[in-house]
Design an enzyme around this catalytic site. Structure first.
Site, PDB file in Angstrom:
ATOM      1  N   PHE A 181       0.831  -1.205   0.000  1.00 40.07           N
ATOM      2  CA  PHE A 181       0.000   0.000   0.000  1.00 40.07           C
ATOM      3  C   PHE A 181       0.865   1.254   0.000  1.00 40.07           C
ATOM      4  CE2 PHE A 181       0.782  -0.663   4.510  1.00 40.07           C
ATOM      5  CZ  PHE A 181       0.904   0.619   5.039  1.00 40.07           C
ATOM      6  N   CYS A 182       0.244   2.363  -0.416  1.00 41.14           N
ATOM      7  CA  CYS A 182       0.896   3.676  -0.443  1.00 41.14           C
ATOM      8  C   CYS A 182      -0.209   4.725  -0.339  1.00 41.14           C
ATOM      9  CB  CYS A 182       1.720   3.842  -1.720  1.00 41.14           C
ATOM     10  SG  CYS A 182       0.733   3.715  -3.236  1.00 41.14           S
ATOM     11  N   THR A 183       0.083   5.958  -0.694  1.00 40.05           N
ATOM     12  CA  THR A 183      -0.893   7.029  -0.510  1.00 40.05           C
ATOM     13  C   THR A 183      -2.109   6.871  -1.415  1.00 40.05           C
ATOM     14  OG1 THR A 183       0.903   8.544   0.084  1.00 40.05           O
ATOM     15  CG2 THR A 183      -1.220   9.534  -0.507  1.00 40.05           C
TER      16      THR A 183
END
Length: 256
Positions: A181-183
């Protein structure tokens, strides 16, 4: 209210300078501020303005067959978090420099929807009964503002450092379901693709990243906020900005 948007789309593009100029002109006409990255692999956009201006800018973009599948994530603030409008040409819309992690060259790696992930985290395993490990692909500055509970995080300064940081953990992760996951989804899309191509067949990406999770789920199993690269600094799970103040006026260069 100001509408803040984040969007990206991987698609092969050419005539980049012409596209750059067209996007700049359209965004400027609608009074938008922020940054657009244009590259041979697609677009990455962070734009803010009035609801009318945002809708008028994105409507022809979504009508273009090249960008028809682009998802736009929205949040709101009282003030513009960007001082200027910038449209830049780049080699990659997010630099990874890994031939085996480029979305135009391989099928998209499998994803998991935010609501499904929330259910897995609440029950302690995925639908096959495997433990779920959240793998944060962001840098340490971003992680400091918040991340998923018990996520695997790394003290890295840039995205290109991720492969080396992950290496010591691969053996421990092999019997688990790993969710990258990331922004907003762009980094975890490249990271998950690279991991799958590098022999990890147990990796998924969080569709839409943290911003989509906040939008659809809220703060369940998440601690803190989500760092954003503008004057809001971070967003809480209700997508409210940590800082929401008028920007100082731009400095005008001295004449003569």
């Amino acid at each position: 209210m100001i509408v803040n948007t984040a969007a990206y789309h991987f698609v092969a593009l050419d005539e980049l300078q012409c596209l750059r100029e067209n996007l700049f002109e359209r965004a400027q006409q609608q009074g938008l501020k922020g940054t657009i990255l244009v590259s041979p692999e697609g677009l990455n956009l962070f734009l803010a303005g009035t609801a009318e201006g945002v809708d008028a800018f994105y409507a022809p973009l979504l009508a273009d067959v090249r960008f028809a599948g682009m998802v736009i994530k929205r949040s709101y603030s009282q003030h513009l978090p960007f001082a200027r409008l910038k449209v830049k040409l780049k080699k990659e819309i997010i630099s990874f420099r890994r031939a085996d992690g480029q979305p135009l060259d391989y099928p998209r790696s499998p994803g998991v929807a935010p609501k499904t992930l929330a259910r897995w985290l609440a029950q302690g395993h995925d639908d096959a009964g495997k433990p779920v490990v959240m793998l944060d692909t962001r840098n340490q500055q971003e992680v400091a503002h918040g991340t998923f509970s018990d996520a695997l995080t790394f003290a890295i300064d840039k995205f290109t450092d991720l492969p080396a940081a992950l290496e010591p953990h691969r053996e421990a992760l092999k019997d688990k379901t790993v969710v990258s996951f990331c922004t907003g989804g762009i980094r975890c899309e490249k990271a998950a693709l690279w991991m799958v191509n590098d022999g990890m067949d147990n990796v998924l990406q969080l569709d839409g990243g943290i911003l989509a999770y906040f939008e659809q789920v809220g703060g369940q199993n998440y601690e803190g906020g989500c760092f954003v690269f503008d004057e809001r600094i971070a967003l809480d799970p209700q997508l409210r900005p940590l800082k929401d103040e008028p920007l100082p006026p731009l400095q005008t260069p001295a004449q003569g």
